[in-house]
Structures are given as structure tokens and as C-alpha cells.
Design a protein around this motif. Structure first.
Motif, PDB file in Angstrom:
ATOM      1  N   PHE A 226      32.509  53.137  41.636  1.00 10.20           N
ATOM      2  CA  PHE A 226      33.723  53.674  42.272  1.00 10.20           C
ATOM      3  C   PHE A 226      34.745  54.046  41.203  1.00 10.20           C
ATOM      4  N   ASP A 227      35.594  55.020  41.558  1.00  7.24           N
ATOM      5  CA  ASP A 227      36.732  55.352  40.714  1.00  7.24           C
ATOM      6  C   ASP A 227      37.808  54.283  40.973  1.00  7.24           C
ATOM      7  N   LEU A 228      38.228  53.612  39.920  1.00  4.50           N
ATOM      8  CA  LEU A 228      39.156  52.486  40.115  1.00  4.50           C
ATOM      9  C   LEU A 228      40.618  52.885  39.876  1.00  4.50           C
ATOM     10  N   ASP A 229      40.865  54.192  39.598  1.00  2.22           N
ATOM     11  CA  ASP A 229      42.237  54.602  39.233  1.00  2.22           C
ATOM     12  C   ASP A 229      43.252  54.287  40.332  1.00  2.22           C
ATOM     13  N   GLN A 230      42.885  54.641  41.590  1.00  2.00           N
ATOM     14  CA  GLN A 230      43.836  54.424  42.686  1.00  2.00           C
ATOM     15  C   GLN A 230      44.094  52.931  42.897  1.00  2.00           C
ATOM     16  N   LEU A 231      43.028  52.146  42.801  1.00  2.00           N
ATOM     17  CA  LEU A 231      43.199  50.699  42.971  1.00  2.00           C
ATOM     18  C   LEU A 231      44.153  50.163  41.896  1.00  2.00           C
ATOM     19  N   GLY A 232      43.996  50.646  40.675  1.00  2.00           N
ATOM     20  CA  GLY A 232      44.884  50.217  39.588  1.00  2.00           C
ATOM     21  C   GLY A 232      46.329  50.577  39.890  1.00  2.00           C
ATOM     22  N   ARG A 233      46.535  51.793  40.379  1.00  2.00           N
ATOM     23  CA  ARG A 233      47.919  52.224  40.685  1.00  2.00           C
ATOM     24  C   ARG A 233      48.494  51.387  41.822  1.00  2.00           C
ATOM     25  N   ASP A 234      47.698  51.158  42.870  1.00  2.00           N
ATOM     26  CA  ASP A 234      48.183  50.365  44.019  1.00  2.00           C
ATOM     27  C   ASP A 234      48.513  48.944  43.575  1.00  2.00           C
ATOM     28  N   LEU A 235      47.645  48.398  42.746  1.00  2.00           N
ATOM     29  CA  LEU A 235      47.851  47.028  42.287  1.00  2.00           C
ATOM     30  C   LEU A 235      49.126  46.939  41.452  1.00  2.00           C
ATOM     31  N   PHE A 236      49.308  47.894  40.541  1.00  2.00           N
ATOM     32  CA  PHE A 236      50.512  47.827  39.691  1.00  2.00           C
ATOM     33  C   PHE A 236      51.772  47.987  40.538  1.00  2.00           C
ATOM     34  N   ALA A 237      51.732  48.878  41.550  1.00  2.00           N
ATOM     35  CA  ALA A 237      52.909  49.062  42.418  1.00  2.00           C
ATOM     36  C   ALA A 237      53.218  47.752  43.149  1.00  2.00           C
ATOM     37  N   ALA A 238      52.178  47.053  43.596  1.00  2.00           N
ATOM     38  CA  ALA A 238      52.376  45.780  44.303  1.00  2.00           C
ATOM     39  C   ALA A 238      52.976  44.731  43.353  1.00  2.00           C
ATOM     40  N   LEU A 239      52.470  44.695  42.140  1.00  2.00           N
ATOM     41  CA  LEU A 239      52.996  43.731  41.157  1.00  2.00           C
ATOM     42  C   LEU A 239      54.474  44.031  40.881  1.00  2.00           C
ATOM     43  N   GLU A 240      54.780  45.299  40.730  1.00  2.00           N
ATOM     44  CA  GLU A 240      56.153  45.715  40.411  1.00  2.00           C
ATOM     45  C   GLU A 240      57.115  45.313  41.529  1.00  2.00           C
ATOM     46  N   GLN A 241      56.671  45.535  42.775  1.00  2.00           N
ATOM     47  CA  GLN A 241      57.539  45.206  43.919  1.00  2.00           C
ATOM     48  C   GLN A 241      57.917  43.737  43.933  1.00  2.00           C
ATOM     49  N   GLU A 242      57.014  42.873  43.440  1.00  2.00           N
ATOM     50  CA  GLU A 242      57.293  41.433  43.494  1.00  2.00           C
ATOM     51  C   GLU A 242      57.617  40.862  42.106  1.00  2.00           C
ATOM     52  N   GLN A 243      57.949  41.761  41.186  1.00  2.00           N
ATOM     53  CA  GLN A 243      58.303  41.369  39.816  1.00  2.00           C
ATOM     54  C   GLN A 243      57.227  40.498  39.162  1.00  2.00           C
ATOM     55  N   LEU A 244      55.995  40.923  39.377  1.00  2.00           N
ATOM     56  CA  LEU A 244      54.864  40.224  38.760  1.00  2.00           C
ATOM     57  C   LEU A 244      54.269  41.072  37.636  1.00  2.00           C
ATOM     58  N   ASN A 245      54.969  42.137  37.254  1.00  2.00           N
ATOM     59  CA  ASN A 245      54.472  43.059  36.214  1.00  2.00           C
ATOM     60  C   ASN A 245      54.875  42.530  34.832  1.00  2.00           C
ATOM     61  N   TYR A 246      54.229  41.450  34.465  1.00  2.00           N
ATOM     62  CA  TYR A 246      54.592  40.752  33.223  1.00  2.00           C
ATOM     63  C   TYR A 246      53.936  41.385  31.992  1.00  2.00           C
ATOM     64  N   PHE A 247      54.315  40.887  30.832  1.00  2.00           N
ATOM     65  CA  PHE A 247      53.725  41.305  29.555  1.00  2.00           C
ATOM     66  C   PHE A 247      52.593  40.314  29.264  1.00  2.00           C
ATOM     67  N   GLY A 248      51.357  40.733  29.531  1.00  2.00           N
ATOM     68  CA  GLY A 248      50.219  39.822  29.355  1.00  2.00           C
ATOM     69  C   GLY A 248      48.980  40.454  29.961  1.00  2.00           C
ATOM     70  N   ALA A 249      47.910  39.681  30.035  1.00  2.00           N
ATOM     71  CA  ALA A 249      46.671  40.220  30.599  1.00  2.00           C
ATOM     72  C   ALA A 249      46.532  39.799  32.056  1.00  2.00           C
ATOM     73  N   LEU A 250      46.043  40.703  32.877  1.00  2.00           N
ATOM     74  CA  LEU A 250      45.678  40.360  34.253  1.00  2.00           C
ATOM     75  C   LEU A 250      44.188  40.635  34.406  1.00  2.00           C
ATOM     76  N   PHE A 251      43.474  39.572  34.756  1.00  2.00           N
ATOM     77  CA  PHE A 251      42.027  39.670  34.954  1.00  2.00           C
ATOM     78  C   PHE A 251      41.801  39.853  36.453  1.00  2.00           C
ATOM     79  N   VAL A 252      41.153  40.967  36.804  1.00  2.00           N
ATOM     80  CA  VAL A 252      40.869  41.233  38.220  1.00  2.00           C
ATOM     81  C   VAL A 252      39.366  41.048  38.414  1.00  2.00           C
ATOM     82  N   GLY A 253      38.997  40.035  39.172  1.00  2.00           N
ATOM     83  CA  GLY A 253      37.585  39.832  39.501  1.00  2.00           C
ATOM     84  C   GLY A 253      37.237  40.783  40.627  1.00  2.00           C
ATOM     85  N   LEU A 254      36.310  41.699  40.389  1.00  2.00           N
ATOM     86  CA  LEU A 254      35.963  42.716  41.395  1.00  2.00           C
ATOM     87  C   LEU A 254      34.569  42.478  41.937  1.00  2.00           C
TER      88      LEU A 254
END
Ligand code: GLY
Length: 396
Positions: A226-254
Motif C-alpha cells: 500500500f501507499d503509506l503517504d496518506q496514512l503518514g499525513r493523517d497520523l501527523f495531523a492527529a499528533l499535531e492536534q493533540e500536541q504529540l508532534n514531539y522531537f523524537g522517533a515514533l515507531f508505528v507497528g503496521l
């Protein structure tokens, strides 16, 4: 730049090496039996000593200090840290909270229920268990021991009883079927960069048999259906809304399912043993990449095989003498220590990572497995899986 790496596993060894490659001044502690051009850090988690060092950046490897608020404490002292605050690390430290976050933002993930009592757990299991079984997860950090994939309601009930007694709150999830992949995002407050997909091999023995472990080996890259670009954008928007867009690594188990990619879990750190292959094959400077510089095209295939203590995962005793490490292969240390004579000993369940970066998986496999045969623990071969990368060999 003066950089500090905190942690003592193979992931942190890989981090220290990657930063050294970029020409930085690197301090690493508590460390393990590995030797290299970094400066060792005595009393690594002592905040006064860290402050006195005046580092430009402190990179925190493992999950426990992150969940316990180490980054909050470093920030209070005006130190720059790479990793989430305790509130942000809840994405990993509470499975229930993280599933609710996914639900709030419509991120694709298995149907679930939260249970605080055995009665609630049984009702949720009854509702969510189908012919494929059901997944029972401890809510909190459990070092890879908090997830049970149960085949039927009876064994799920048993797992729920045991996990409730040990860890408290549970998440009960519908079981999805598909191929797993580890997707690591280098997050910044204003964006992210996705690393190539990797695949962990969590079971102890070949053919994905035996008990779950912290990971017996990894490969990168693996292809996504699958193309994961949209999922990445949706995830980052969700993180941003809840101020979870930190400086660090986020491991996404898919999990790649017939319904598309589903999120199994988040970890607020680099994966281990995913970091070992990703950092060893990273084409640019790790520090610049985590600060937002786009990495050039990745080349080749990278494979990591873990050499484990024969008692792993139940026990890592007794300590065993490590011998026969050959030249010419990359060896990342995890559970090792050196005695006063410089002799290397096992000091944990997962002991060494043998890593090869080659043009294709066949070559990487040849290199790693030739080395694995030469290394002994108390004169006997170590335990390792012989099938890491086998299904990918010949495909890339
Ligand atoms: N390899 C899985 C993890 O780091 O949690």
C-alpha cells in the motif's frame, strides 16, 4: 556537535555508531561491553552530570526513562532532548490511551474494548473473539511480555486473568491477519521523515515458532503493498492536534491486511532490533536526518541476526564467556559486559546483533551466518534463528 546517547542495548550501540559516522563528539552510557570511539558516560542518568557536560543534544533510547519523564526533567534544566515527554510517551506507555487516540482520529486499527475486571474482559472477549481468535494486551509497558494472541475464548480468558493480575488494565482487540512491518518516523514538531520499512522476527525459533521475544532479527527494506503517504499525513495531523508532534522517533507497528494497512501499536522511540538495520544502512547523517534533512536514496539490503543466551527468553543466567567474534562483520552489542581483563561475557538474554549491509539479501545472509557459526558462548554455539531474510532472498 556534542551528543549524548542514553541506553545500553543494540539500538543505542547503533545510535552511537551512526552519530560517530557523522563526525560528532559522542558520549554513551550506561553502555555495555562494546568498545568504540565514543566517550563512556559514568552514572549516565545523573542529571547534574549530564548538565555539566553541556551537550548540544541528548538522545534517549529506551522506553522506560521516557515514560518516567526523563525528557521533561532534561527540558526543565534547559537541556535539549530527542524523545517525547511523559505525556507524549503515553502513546506507548498506555495501550488503552493509544487505542482511544487512534479511534478519536479515525486512524485504521482493530476494534477493541478496555477491561479493568475479569468480568469486563470476558464480555469483551466474547464479543471480539472470532474464528481467528482474539488479542489480549496489558495496558502498560511490559517489555514485550504483555501481548497474548489467543486462539479461542477459553485461552483468552486465561490470558486475561494472568495479565490482569500482573499488570492491571487490559485492552482486548479483534485479531487481524496479515504481514507485519515496522514503520519508523523521525518526528519533529513541524514535520516528519519516514524511514524504509523493516520487519522484526519476534518468535524465538525458525518458522515463527516458539515464544515471543524482544526480537530475534530484522530486515530492511520490505515492500509495502500500500501507499503509506496518506496514512503518514493523517497520523501527523492527529499528533499535531493533540500536541504529540514531539522531537523524537515514533515507531508505528503496521499490519498489511486485505482491508489496507492497520496500526497495531505505537512506540515512542526507535525500534530494537529495527534500529540496528536502519541506522547501519542509513545513507546520510543521522543527526541531520532527525533534524529534518531529507536522506538520499537508500541502497541495498540490511539484515540483523540476534545471538541469544540459550536460556532466553526465560533466563539469561548463568553469564557465559563470549569468544570467536570474527573480523569484518558488524557486531552490535546488547547484553554484554567486559571483565577487568577485557574478556567479554553475556549479560542479558539478547547478547549480540550481527549486521550485514549488502547488495541483496543472499549476500547479507551469507555474511551474517558465516560469522554466527564462529561465535561461541562457553564454547558452545549461541542460539539464533537461521531463517532471517529467507523469504525475501531473491525478491529484491
Ligand atoms: N521491535 C519492536 C520494538 O522495538 O518494540
Amino acid at each position: 556537535m556534542r551528543l549524548v546517547v542514553l541506553g545500553s542495548g543494540g539500538r543505542e550501540h547503533a545510535m552511537a555508531r551512526a552519530l560517530l559516522k557523522g563526525g560528532h563528539e559522542v558520549y554513551w552510557g550506561p553502555g555495555n561491553g562494546a568498545r568504540g570511539d565514543w566517550s563512556p558516560l559514568e552514572d549516565a542518568y545523573n542529571l547534574d552530570k549530564l548538565q555539566a557536560l553541556q551537550p548540544d543534544l541528548i538522545l534517549v533510547g529506551p522506553e522506560d526513562p521516557l515514560a518516567d519523564g526523563l525528557v521533561d526533567q532534561l527540558q526543565e534544566r534547559g537541556l535539549q532532548a530527542w524523545g517525547p515527554t511523559a505525556a507524549q510517551a503515553r502513546l506507548e506507555s498506555s495501550k488503552a490511551w493509544s487505542k482511544q487516540f487512534m479511534r478519536r482520529h479515525g486512524l485504521p486499527s482493530a476494534e477493541f474494548a478496555i477491561a479493568d475486571t475479569l468480568e469486563e474482559a470476558r464480555a469483551a472477549i466474547h464479543r471480539l473473539c472470532d474464528q481467528h481468535g482474539v488479542v489480549v494486551k496489558a495496558d502498560g509497558l511490559a517489555a514485550g511480555k504483555g501481548v497474548v494472541v489467543a486462539e479461542d475464548e477459553r485461552s483468552a480468558g486465561q490470558a486475561a486473568q494472568e495479565l490482569l493480575a500482573k499488570y492491571g488494565r487490559l485492552v482486548i482487540e479483534r485479531r487481524l491477519l496479515g504481514q507485519e512491518a515496522s514503520w519508523i518516523l523521525l518526528l519533529r514538531p513541524d514535520g516528519f521523515q519516514a524511514l524504509p520499512l523493516a520487519r522484526d522476527h519476534k518468535r524465538l525459533r525458525d518458522g515463527d515458532a516458539g515464544p515471543n521475544t524482544g526480537g530475534m532479527g530484522t530486515v530492511t527494506p520490505v515492500e509495502s503493498p500500500f501507499d503509506l503517504d496518506q496514512l503518514g499525513r493523517d497520523l501527523f495531523a492527529a499528533l499535531e492536534q493533540e500536541q504529540l508532534n514531539y522531537f523524537g522517533a515514533l515507531f508505528v507497528g503496521l499490519l498489511f491486511t486485505s482491508q489496507g494497512p492497520q496500526i497495531l501499536e505505537f512506540n515512542c522511540r526507535l525500534g530494537d532490533p529495527e534500529s540496528e538495520v536502519l541506522l547501519e544502512s542509513m545513507p546520510g547523517d543521522f543527526l541531520q536526518a532527525l533534524q529534518g534533512a531529507q536522506l538520499p536514496a537508500w541502497r541495498g539490503c540490511c539484515l540483523d541476526v540476534v545471538l541469544a543466551h540459550p536460556g532466553y527468553p526465560e533466563t539469561s543466567s548463568p553469564a557465559m564467556r563470549i569468544e570467536g567474534i570474527p573480523e569484518g562483520v558488524t557486531v552490535l552489542h546488547a547484553g554484554t559486559r567486559r571483565d577487568e581483563q577485557g574478556q567479554l561475557w553475556t549479560a542479558g538474554g539478547r547478547v549480540l546483533h550481527l549486521v550485514a549491509h549488502a547488495e541483496n539479501y543472499e549476500s547479507a545472509q551469507r555474511e551474517v551466518y558465516a560469522a554466527a557459526q564462529k561465535i561461541t558462548f562457553n564454547g558452545r554455539p549461541a542460539h539464533y534463528r537461521t531463517d532471517i531474510g529467507r523469504t525475501l532472498a531473491g525478491r529484491l
